[in-house]
Design a protein around this motif. Structure first.
Motif, mmCIF file in Angstrom:
data_model
loop_
_atom_site.group_PDB
_atom_site.id
_atom_site.type_symbol
_atom_site.label_atom_id
_atom_site.label_comp_id
_atom_site.label_asym_id
_atom_site.label_seq_id
_atom_site.Cartn_x
_atom_site.Cartn_y
_atom_site.Cartn_z
ATOM 1 N N GLN A 155 -0.343 -2.877 -2.481
ATOM 2 C CA GLN A 155 -2.056 -2.419 -2.144
ATOM 3 C C GLN A 155 -2.488 -1.589 -3.855
ATOM 4 N N ALA A 177 -5.279 1.135 -5.011
ATOM 5 C CA ALA A 177 -6.063 2.436 -4.931
ATOM 6 C C ALA A 177 -7.120 3.005 -6.411
ATOM 7 N N GLU A 179 -9.710 0.352 -2.331
ATOM 8 C CA GLU A 179 -9.065 -0.013 -2.332
ATOM 9 C C GLU A 179 -8.561 -1.810 -2.646
ATOM 10 N N ARG A 213 0.339 7.764 -0.275
ATOM 11 C CA ARG A 213 0.099 7.076 -1.039
ATOM 12 C C ARG A 213 0.448 7.927 -2.272
#
Length: 213
Positions: free
Chosen positions: A38, A40, A54, A204
Motif C-alpha cells: 500500500q 499513499a 492511496e 503509516r
C-alpha cells in the motif's frame, strides 16, 4: 498589531506541521487476509486541508494454505480529506480529522468437485475437479481522527483510528454466503453479504518531499 502577529504565528505553525507533499507506506497491510503493498500520496490544498490518495496491489502469498483462496489478485483504493486542527511544536506533532472513501476489489480462485455423466441417461458417471473465480467487493466510507508525529524534518508517522461503514459483497456461484473454516480457526472470512459498522485503525510511515525551487 498584536492580533495580526499572533494570527501570523498560528498560520506559520500550521504550515510547518501540515504535510505539503508527502508519500506514505502502510506495512501492516502486508499481513491482512488479502495482503497489499500500500502506497499513499498526500498533498496540501489549503492551510489546514490536505487530500490523500492511496492504492495497493493484492499480493498472492497465503496466510493460510488452502485451496479456497488461490491466485489472489486485485487492488485496494482509498481517497481521504484531512482537516488539521491542533499543532504542538514541543511534541513535534499535529492532530487531524478525516473523512475517507475506499474500495477493496479482490478476485481469487476456488476448487470444486462435481459429478457429471458420460451419457444422456447418466448410466456412467465421473467426477471432475475444476477451478472457478470468486469475487469480493467492499466499498465503504469512514470518519476518523489521527495525528502526524515527526521524527525529523521530513520523516514522520501517521496514526489514526475511527469508525467506518462497510458494504461487503461476495459472489461465489457454488458457495453463496457460506463461511470457510480452517480447522480450529474461526471462519475466515465471513462471506455473507452484509453491511457492517467496523473500527478503523491506520499506521503509516511518511516522507515529506523537499520544496522545489
Amino acid at each position: 498589531m498584536h492580533v495580526a502577529i499572533t494570527v501570523s504565528a498560528q498560520d506559520s505553525l500550521f504550515l510547518r506541521f501540515v504535510p505539503r507533499q508527502a508519500v506514505k507506506i502502510s506495512p501492516f497491510h502486508l499481513v491482512s487476509f488479502y495482503p497489499t503493498f500500500q502506497l499513499a500520496y498526500e498533498m496540501r490544498v489549503a492551510n489546514r486541508f490536505t487530500v490523500q490518495v492511496e492504492g495497493g496491489v493484492v499480493l498472492d502469498y497465503p496466510l493460510v494454505d488452502d485451496e479456497n483462496f488461490q491466485d489472489k489478485r486485485g487492488a485496494k483504493a482509498k481517497l481521504e480529506l484531512h482537516y488539521y486542527v491542533l499543532p504542538s511544536a514541543r511534541a513535534k506533532l499535529i492532530y487531524y480529522l478525516a473523512f475517507e472513501l475506499y474500495l477493496n476489489a479482490v478476485n481469487f480462485d476456488r476448487s470444486q468437485v462435481q459429478e457429471e455423466c458420460y451419457d444422456l441417461e447418466c448410466n456412467h458417471r465421473y467426477t471432475r475437479k475444476f477451478k472457478y473465480k470468486v469475487t469480493y467487493r467492499e466499498p465503504g466510507f469512514g470518519i476518523k481522527a489521527g495525528f502526524v508525529k515527526y521524527f525529523s524534518r521530513r520523516v514522520f508517522i501517521d496514526i489514526n483510528s475511527g469508525w467506518g461503514v462497510r458494504f461487503i459483497d461476495y459472489a461465489d456461484p457454488f458457495n453463496n454466503g457460506a463461511e470457510v473454516s480452517f480447522g480450529w480457526l474461526p471462519p475466515i472470512p465471513n462471506e455473507a453479504d452484509r453491511v457492517v459498522l467496523s473500527p478503523i485503525v491506520g499506521i503509516r510511515f511518511g516522507y515529506i518531499f523537499p520544496r522545489l525551487r
